[in-house]
Design a protein around this motif. Structure first.
Motif, PDB file in Angstrom:
ATOM      1  N   ASN A   1       0.678  -1.143   0.119  1.00 48.52           N
ATOM      2  CA  ASN A   1       0.271   0.036  -0.313  1.00 48.52           C
ATOM      3  C   ASN A   1       0.790   1.227  -0.135  1.00 48.52           C
ATOM      4  OD1 ASN A   1      -1.383   1.693   1.272  1.00 48.52           O
ATOM      5  ND2 ASN A   1      -3.043   0.692   1.382  1.00 48.52           N
TER       6      ASN A   1
ATOM      7  N   GLU B   1      -9.617  13.114  13.469  1.00 53.67           N
ATOM      8  CA  GLU B   1     -10.028  13.305  13.861  1.00 53.67           C
ATOM      9  C   GLU B   1      -8.607  13.232  15.376  1.00 53.67           C
ATOM     10  OE1 GLU B   1     -14.442  13.087  14.813  1.00 53.67           O
ATOM     11  OE2 GLU B   1     -14.559  14.101  13.095  1.00 53.67           O
ATOM     12  N   GLY B   2      -8.190  12.383  14.756  1.00 53.78           N
ATOM     13  CA  GLY B   2      -7.271  11.140  15.206  1.00 53.78           C
ATOM     14  C   GLY B   2      -6.607  12.336  16.601  1.00 53.78           C
ATOM     15  N   THR B   3      -6.197  11.931  17.846  1.00 51.11           N
ATOM     16  CA  THR B   3      -5.103  12.413  18.905  1.00 51.11           C
ATOM     17  C   THR B   3      -3.892  11.884  19.561  1.00 51.11           C
ATOM     18  OG1 THR B   3      -6.421  11.528  20.368  1.00 51.11           O
ATOM     19  CG2 THR B   3      -8.109  13.503  19.619  1.00 51.11           C
TER      20      THR B   3
ATOM     21  N   LYS C   1      -0.932  -7.575  13.412  1.00 50.55           N
ATOM     22  CA  LYS C   1      -0.984  -5.987  12.233  1.00 50.55           C
ATOM     23  C   LYS C   1      -2.327  -5.915  11.726  1.00 50.55           C
ATOM     24  CE  LYS C   1      -1.278  -9.021   8.208  1.00 50.55           C
ATOM     25  NZ  LYS C   1      -1.209  -9.348   6.438  1.00 50.55           N
ATOM     26  N   GLU C   2      -3.749  -6.580  12.234  1.00 51.69           N
ATOM     27  CA  GLU C   2      -4.967  -6.236  12.293  1.00 51.69           C
ATOM     28  C   GLU C   2      -5.503  -5.669  13.531  1.00 51.69           C
ATOM     29  OE1 GLU C   2      -3.614  -9.613  11.640  1.00 51.69           O
ATOM     30  OE2 GLU C   2      -4.802 -10.693  13.868  1.00 51.69           O
ATOM     31  N   ARG C   3      -4.508  -5.193  14.836  1.00 52.76           N
ATOM     32  CA  ARG C   3      -4.309  -4.491  15.649  1.00 52.76           C
ATOM     33  C   ARG C   3      -3.306  -3.524  15.576  1.00 52.76           C
ATOM     34  NH1 ARG C   3      -8.138  -6.654  18.626  1.00 52.76           N
ATOM     35  NH2 ARG C   3      -9.158  -8.391  18.647  1.00 52.76           N
ATOM     36  N   ALA C   4      -3.249  -3.640  14.878  1.00 51.29           N
ATOM     37  CA  ALA C   4      -2.166  -1.669  14.082  1.00 51.29           C
ATOM     38  C   ALA C   4      -2.435  -0.546  14.343  1.00 51.29           C
ATOM     39  CB  ALA C   4      -1.321  -2.154  13.116  1.00 51.29           C
ATOM     40  N   LEU C   5      -2.427   0.491  15.099  1.00 46.56           N
ATOM     41  CA  LEU C   5      -2.663   1.429  14.470  1.00 46.56           C
ATOM     42  C   LEU C   5      -3.514   1.550  13.081  1.00 46.56           C
ATOM     43  CD1 LEU C   5      -0.939   4.510  17.174  1.00 46.56           C
ATOM     44  CD2 LEU C   5      -3.544   3.305  17.419  1.00 46.56           C
ATOM     45  N   GLN C   6      -4.812   2.741  13.116  1.00 44.39           N
ATOM     46  CA  GLN C   6      -5.340   3.521  11.820  1.00 44.39           C
ATOM     47  C   GLN C   6      -5.157   4.102  11.613  1.00 44.39           C
ATOM     48  OE1 GLN C   6      -8.714   0.902  13.585  1.00 44.39           O
ATOM     49  NE2 GLN C   6      -8.849   1.233  11.581  1.00 44.39           N
ATOM     50  N   CYS C   7      -5.258   4.778  10.335  1.00 44.33           N
ATOM     51  CA  CYS C   7      -5.381   5.915   9.418  1.00 44.33           C
ATOM     52  C   CYS C   7      -5.626   7.439  10.553  1.00 44.33           C
ATOM     53  CB  CYS C   7      -5.419   6.726   8.414  1.00 44.33           C
ATOM     54  SG  CYS C   7      -5.157   5.133   7.017  1.00 44.33           S
ATOM     55  N   ASN C   8      -6.240   6.862  11.393  1.00 42.13           N
ATOM     56  CA  ASN C   8      -7.571   8.066  11.672  1.00 42.13           C
ATOM     57  C   ASN C   8      -7.029   8.071  13.567  1.00 42.13           C
ATOM     58  OD1 ASN C   8      -8.599   5.675  11.789  1.00 42.13           O
ATOM     59  ND2 ASN C   8     -10.908   6.280  12.725  1.00 42.13           N
TER      60      ASN C   8
ATOM     61  N   HIS D   1      -4.996  10.755  12.078  1.00 42.98           N
ATOM     62  CA  HIS D   1      -4.698  11.849  11.154  1.00 42.98           C
ATOM     63  C   HIS D   1      -6.319  12.316  11.689  1.00 42.98           C
ATOM     64  CE1 HIS D   1      -1.616  11.478   9.321  1.00 42.98           C
ATOM     65  NE2 HIS D   1      -1.264   9.959   8.979  1.00 42.98           N
TER      66      HIS D   1
END
Lengths: 941, 482
Positions: free
Chosen positions: B265, B451-453, B439-446, B449
């Motif tokens: 990706n 509204e993510g803090t 990997k299925e529990r890795a952080l995601q974009c949001n 980015h």
């Protein structure tokens, strides 16, 4: 008060120049110029100082973007006085109107209008049910919400305008029909009329109409706070609307923030929340760009921050609408972290929606159509020499008059504001299909036939409504329902949407995913109307229990309650009972009607990893494309529902009532031309039975004939052992001819085999469909090249004449040959034809090859090329009948070629020994009997 | 014709090639898997059963070591060079200093139990050697190396005061049990750094004995041993920690095994230049056992209610946290280091090991840390951090007398004590490299980015969310690095 602006021209009145502003009915106070100055200063600072000033002063980070931009403001009442002076309700039109052209905003918003401007007589909207009066929430009847906004003149009134506001106000931002009458006059100025559904309400106890005092209730202004504050109190707003305190709805929206507290009739502004100038600081009133959560207040489950698991709550709630109707959830949370009891949950690491995961907000796609950041005029409106028009709407102008018409797609049931259909950027506006689908053969063909969502919204995991049955009532007065996606063990499985034909913005038809909701309900009278809920309840219930007569008829097991299996109209007697009870209430000719409505699915998008990728998912007998969708577990009253498509969504399938009483929708891929949907022929799924059976028959007959002939030869040889014949070697086949022959052999066998797999992939599961298609194409290219080269060789060398039947003596020779194969061969007679270097082929062969090489092979090559060309030159292929014609023809010719090969291979065994001729084609040297020698054999060397 | 008998073979080959070559050329294979991480993992060597090789009785640890050295002749000298034995780095030049310094537990302090000087009895329990009692310890005697700590079955062998074998250990049985170090061998010290399970690291604790995939995907789902990644040659153990090692030499990286653009990706792969793998793949620390986030020495010595996770009389007050969200900072692999005797400003938080890197440092990436904050003693006149005598004779842990704890430790620590002490705030950064989530529990974009803090963009030096403002390598707002 200005009349609502009803004209909605094309979108290009969007350059409010000085003149336009001057004619605006509102004067702008100093605040406007101050805020404009702030905006411009900040914009200037960004330009000059590389953003550092902006970063320090305005803190434009993502979540705060816009919020500190908005200055502290005073809250004004409808008279323009400060709310603290009289304690009156806040008016958005005056408060926000101090700087923004709120009249313009409210006049250009389908969210406010919700169908008022399109209101007509029942049945006037293009699509929908006969009693629909508008394309929007105000006038379009939906079986899920059931209540019907009665048009003027109806003798039996269901919902009046004030009741509509009370009930549907939960999903209406205000303005439009909550301010203006159907004649577009302010509701507060309408005069009482006993027969008007606008100034009356129906007393829920007695069913009798009573006047509604619009002066007392006030009207609902378009509620800026609902979408433009971070924590709007939607619950209090809805409660205010339900209580009939319409003018307080906006005030209620602000409650809970410390600014105002109270309830109906007793709202108190908190003076401490205002500063000395009477302004509310941004820290108290966080006016901001609409967040996705704001949209979620009416449109479905939205959760933009992965804080705690997404739970769905009551899907009947107004705000769950899109989730209820489709199962779509807009959240970046991974399914495995949700609160749902999903089957095989641990493996569901995909997010609810990949765009939410990627932090796209609703307004990133559904932007205001004059937002200079996003809006770009249509190509057609630009001279050819311009790629981009840099003259954009000024930010200040935009903030003064932000158009509240938002970019939208063209969704089923989303029939409001059709003039804005497809103003949204579509998937392919942002995504380059070619760059990300290298793996996909026939990209163009696939993307022409399928919308992106077809594969990228493969399953919906939140339960969606399957059917709603208003012909019966539960004891609490609601309809019987069924939901999709719940497994037998109580775990949520998710459901696979149906693929329906959708007309896209570019005019093309493509399959797209939908949920189908079936509904049944009583209608009455002529023209028909849905039976009012109040009558339905009266027919079924007696207070909070079933009427004894109803219970007696429906309670099959006599336990005093109606279970799911009992609560259905499945006999004529039950139907007659309820119809009779409705009729007794004064409903004329009550009867059951039903409809199936599609709801489009464009969210809950998955990335490629989770998209439908397996070829055989569609290219197989149980193709995804034609997979039936269950509509209901039973058909109330045996009434098959009407399939309700609309301009963009077509339901070409048919209803399928199964043995067990369940009702299914069976999609069809081959429909009449006039539907606009080009018929689909899905390789591996579609086949024409007659072609396959005929082809198989010819093939089997050929094998049988050859076997019989071989058997007879065998017995003949046992009876009359062939005499050893004197032979001599003749060099018949040159190196190139042999190479050409065997190459063609290999390729044709490969083509037949791979073609068979493509035709019936289910029978050859071990072969990857995708590779087989590629191999087939490459082999076909080799075949065509080989054939072309050999044609050149034969022409150039003159060998072509070998294949040309000579008229002279042709039939005699052919007859002699035929006679030999039917008789002579069994008697050990010599061949009537003597092969020579010059004349290798006997007349029968010549005739056969003439047909083979001039008809079958070119036909097969051409049909194949045009099938392949469905993606390169779709119109050319379509003009030749498209795949539905070409593919069966290709299949038929393949059968004939296969039959030819059987015959051809069999005849090679008729030489002196069974392998003689094969050996000849390998070595080039054939054996020729020397009985009747002819001179040509000298041509060796 | 005889001579042409086999010409058909050439024809066959030519025909087959004519078909096969275009197929090979034009049929597109599936894209090759992004990387084969297993190629980075050395095969586990076959174990040697030592039970038959060792016999007799062993009176002391060094006797066992002598027996080991009989066969493993080089091992002793190798261990004498290992930081697991020396507890001291090679000399390094830290930023802003003229002279090189060495860093290690041996000669520096931290903000947990502070320093080993004077406290050898307890601290050297985790030393890979025997009988370290004072500053005169012989680091050149190979027989002082404790082979068993790392190689014996932890169910048979354990260490006591001064690093000597614990009371009652059967040294012969321990010696016969030796093998490749297991998670438990490493864990006997590293899971309990700071004086107890899970105290120090925040990404290493007793849950690694039997880790689930949620605790750590490598050790849980794939059953890695520590030494599978901490590859060791000649007893030089791979890996470094900025608490005791200021430079990124000997570092272990995810890309030792994984491709540097492994996501299939482009958008995610573009993050690799700026974001450490750990930032997304270690979404939180202390996933099972709470870890110590703060330690206030100033409250020690009082008779308050005791609880391992809140207050102990000998140590003071603590804050423990489970599932903590890491602190994110630019980090280029190197760190500054507080060196014994450096003056501090007691009003400000002294960073014991400040990670180096900034937005304009192309080698720096946004990296997750556990930040351990402490309030620890310093000399109020000389303004440097002190190492108290805690575990030693007359130490604070028995006498609860700070004055005596500092006075009695001057010779051991080499820090003169003025007679006045105070408590100053300090912070230590602990890199997080374990507790790698599936990997299925890795952080995601949001998470960061939109509204993510999770990330404070402005604190990191960005004008705003780079999703909208552009990355540090883009020039949308000028040179973001300046």
């Amino acid at each position: 008060m200005k009349k609502i602006q009803q004209t909605r021209g094309p979108l290009f009145y969007l350059r409010p120049g000085v003149n336009t502003r001057a004619t605006s009915g509102l004067t702008r106070g100093p605040l406007f110029y101050m805020s404009l100055a702030v905006v411009l200063l900040l914009a200037f600072a960004v330009l000059v100082d590389g953003g550092r000033v902006a970063a320090q002063e305005a803190e434009p980070d993502a979540e705060a973007a816009g919020a500190p931009m908005h200055p502290a403001i005073p809250l004004l009442d409808a008279e323009g006085e400060h709310v603290l002076s009289e304690g009156a309700a806040v008016s958005t039109m005056t408060t926000c109107g101090a700087c923004h052209d709120t009249a313009f905003i409210a006049g250009h918003s389908f969210h406010a209008d919700v169908g008022l401007s399109g209101l007509g007589t029942p049945g006037s909207p293009d699509a929908g049910l006969p009693w629909d009066t508008s394309p929007g929430l105000f006038g379009k009847w939906n079986p899920l919400t059931y209540r019907y906004l009665s048009p003027a003149g109806d003798s039996r009134v269901d919902l009046t305008t004030p009741e509509w506001v009370q009930l549907f106000g939960a999903r209406h931002v205000g303005g439009g029909p909550a301010i203006y009458s159907r004649d577009v006059l302010p509701l507060t100025e309408t005069t009482q009329a006993a027969d008007s559904p606008e100034t009356q309400r129906v007393n829920p106890e007695t069913g009798a109409p009573e006047p509604w005092d619009w002066q007392a209730s006030g009207t609902v202004e378009m509620n800026c706070f609902l979408c433009h504050t971070g924590q709007p109190n939607n619950e209090a707003r809805t409660a205010a609307l339900q209580s009939g305190a319409f003018s307080w709805a906006a005030t209620a929206t602000l409650s809970g923030s410390g600014l105002v507290e109270g309830a109906k009739g007793d709202w108190r502004w908190n003076a401490d929340a205002f500063d000395a100038q009477g302004n509310v600081a941004p820290s108290t009133l966080d006016i901001q760009d609409p967040s996705s959560a704001n949209c979620g207040a009416c449109h479905g489950v939205v959760e933009m921050v992965n804080e705690g698991p997404v739970a769905l709550g009551d899907l009947h709630a107004a705000e769950a609408w899109t989730t209820r109707t489709t199962g779509q959830v807009y959240s970046g949370e991974r399914l495995l972290n949700s609160a749902l009891n999903l089957e095989d949950k641990a493996s569901l690491s995909r997010p609810w929606d990949v765009h939410a995961e990627r932090a796209l907000n609703c307004s990133d796609c559904h932007y205001s159509l004059n937002n200079p950041i996003y809006f770009e005029g249509a190509d057609a409106n630009r001279p050819d020499h311009l790629l981009f028009d840099p003259r954009r709407l000024d930010l200040g102008d935009y903030l003064y008059r932000p158009l509240h018409e938002f970019a939208k797609g063209q969704s089923a049931q989303g029939t409001l504001a059709p003039e804005l259909d497809n103003s949204l950027r579509r998937c392919e506006s942002c995504h380059d299909v070619a760059a990300s689908h290298q793996w996909l053969p026939y990209k163009e063909r696939h993307t022409a036939a399928l919308s992106c969502e077809s594969c990228h919204a493969p399953a919906l995991y939140a339960p969606a409504q399957e059917s709603i049955d208003w012909t019966v009532l539960t004891v609490d007065g609601t309809a019987a329902e069924s939901w999709r996606g719940s497994g037998s063990d109580g775990l949520i499985t998710g459901y696979e949407p149906a693929l329906l034909a959708r007309e896209n913005g570019d005019g093309g038809m493509a399959l797209a995913p939908y949920n189908l909701i079936a509904s049944w309900y009583w209608i009455y009278g002529e023209p028909a109307r849905p039976a009012p809920l109040r009558d339905l309840r009266a027919a079924w219930l007696d207070g909070d229990a079933y009427a004894p007569e109803v219970l007696a008829a429906f309670d099959g097991n006599g336990d005093g309650r109606l279970g799911d299996e009992e609560l259905r109209i499945d006999t004529g007697a039950k139907e007659a009972l309820i119809a009779g009870r409705l009729e007794a209430l004064g409903l004329d000719n009550p009867r059951i009607s039903g409809s199936v409505q599609p709801y489009s699915i464009n969210h809950s998008v998955a990335t490629g990893e989770w998209a439908t990728k397996e070829c055989t998912e569609c290219h197989g007998s149980a193709s995804r494309v034609t997979r039936p969708m269950r509509l209901a577990g039973y058909v109330p009253g045996g009434v098959l529902p009407t399939l309700l498509g609309d301009d963009s969504t077509q339901l070409h399938g048919e209803l399928q009532l199964r043995q067990d009483g369940t009702l299914y929708y069976q999609p069809q891929t081959n429909v009449e031309e006039e539907s606009g949907l080009s018929p689909l022929y899905i390789l591996g799924h579609n086949s024409v039975d007659i072609v396959d059976w005929a082809g198989l028959f010819i093939f089997v007959a050929t094998v049988a004939g050859a076997s019989a002939h071989a058997g007879m030869r065998y017995f003949a040889a046992r009876r009359h052992p062939p005499k050893e014949k004197a032979v001599r070697q003749v060099y018949l086949f040159g190196v190139y001819e042999r190479l050409w022959h065997w190459l063609q052999t290999l390729v044709i066998f490969g083509l037949l085999f791979t073609g068979l797999i493509i035709h019936k992939p289910d029978q050859f599961g071990i072969f990857a469909f995708r590779y087989v298609v590629q191999v087939h194409n490459v082999l076909a290219a080799i075949l065509v090249a080989n054939a072309a080269l050999s044609a050149f060789y034969h022409l150039a060398s003159g060998e072509i004449q070998q294949f040309l039947p000579r008229p002279r003596g042709f039939f005699d020779h052919a007859f002699a040959e035929a006679k030999y194969y039917l008789q002579g061969i069994f008697r050990g007679e010599p061949l009537p034809f003597k092969k020579t270097r010059r004349q290798k082929l006997n007349p029968l062969q010549q005739a056969t090859y003439f047909v083979l090489l001039n008809v079958l092979l070119p036909l097969q090559a051409l049909t194949g090329i045009f099938m392949w060309g469905a993606q390169r030159w779709p119109s050319l292929t379509a003009s030749l009948g498209g795949l539905p014609f070409l593919a069966p023809l290709h299949t038929m010719v393949a059968w004939l070629l296969a039959s030819f090969i059987v015959m051809h291979v069999y005849l090679t065994t008729t030489g002196r020994t069974p392998t003689t001729y094969t050996r000849a084609m390998i070595t080039g040297w054939d054996e020729v009997e020397v009985v009747a020698q002819s001179g040509e054999a000298k041509g060796v060397s | 014709m005889k001579e042409f008998k086999y010409t058909w073979v050439f024809g066959l080959v030519a025909t087959v090639l004519l078909v096969a070559l275009p197929l090979v050329a034009f049929v597109e294979p599936d894209p090759a898997p992004a990387d084969d991480a297993w190629s980075g993992v050395a095969p586990t060597p076959a174990p040697t059963d030592h039970s038959a090789l060792l016999s007799g009785t062993f009176e002391s640890g060094p006797q066992v070591t002598a027996a080991c050295l009989n066969c493993h002749e080089e091992a002793g000298q190798e261990m004498l060079r290992s930081t697991h034995f020396t507890w001291e780095s090679e000399p390094v030049l830290l930023p802003g200093r003229d002279e090189t310094v060495t860093i290690g537990k041996k000669n520096q302090l931290n903000n947990f139990c502070i320093g080993i000087a004077g406290n050898w009895s307890k601290c050297t329990t985790c030393h890979a050697g025997y009988d370290w009692q004072d500053n005169e310890y012989d680091f050149s005697n190979a027989e002082n190396v404790d082979c068993l700590a790392c190689h014996a079955d932890t169910g048979i062998y354990g260490k006591g005061e001064y690093g000597n074998p614990a009371e009652g250990v059967d040294l012969l049985a321990a010696a016969q049990s030796v093998g490749r170090p297991t998670r438990d061998n490493c864990g006997s010290c590293h899971f309990s750094g700071g004086g107890g399970n899970a105290v120090k690291h925040g990404d290493l604790d007793g849950s690694f004995t039997f880790p689930s995939a949620e605790v750590d995907v490598h050790m849980g789902r794939l059953d890695f041993q520590c030494v599978d990644c901490h590859r060791t040659e000649d007893h030089q153990i791979g890996g470094h920690m900025i608490s005791v090692s200021a430079t990124d030499e000997n570092a272990i990286g995810c890309t030792d095994c994984h491709a540097s653009a492994p996501h299939d990706n482009a958008r995610l792969d573009a993050h690799v230049a700026t974001v450490a793998c750990e930032s997304c793949h270690i979404p939180q620390g202390a996933v099972r056992d709470a870890t110590k986030m703060a330690w206030d020495w100033s409250t020690a010595g009082q008779d308050l209610p005791e609880d391992t996770h809140t207050y102990l009389k000998i140590k003071g007050s603590f804050v423990y946290e489970e599932n903590f969200v890491p602190t994110y900072a630019w980090f280029n692999g190197n760190a500054d280091r507080y060196i014994l005797g450096d003056t501090i400003n007691p009003q400000e938080t002294t960073l014991i090991n400040r990670p180096l890197g900034a937005i304009d440092d192309p080698d720096a990436r946004i990296t997750p840390f556990k930040v351990h904050e402490a309030i620890q003693p310093y000399d109020a006149v000389y303004n440097y951090l002190l190492i108290p005598n805690t575990a030693g004779p007359g130490g604070f842990w028995t006498e609860f007398d700070w004055q005596r704890a500092f006075e009695s430790n001057q010779e051991n620590s080499g820090l003169a004590y003025s007679g006045e002490y105070g408590f100053a705030p300090t912070a230590m950064y602990w890199t997080m490299s374990h507790m790698v989530a599936p990997k299925e529990r890795a952080l995601q974009c949001n998470a960061c980015h939109g509204e993510g803090t999770r990330l404070d963009w402005q604190a990191l030096g960005y004008p705003g969310d780079p999703m909208e403002w552009g990355s540090r390598f883009q020039t949308i707002v000028g040179d973001a690095g300046e």
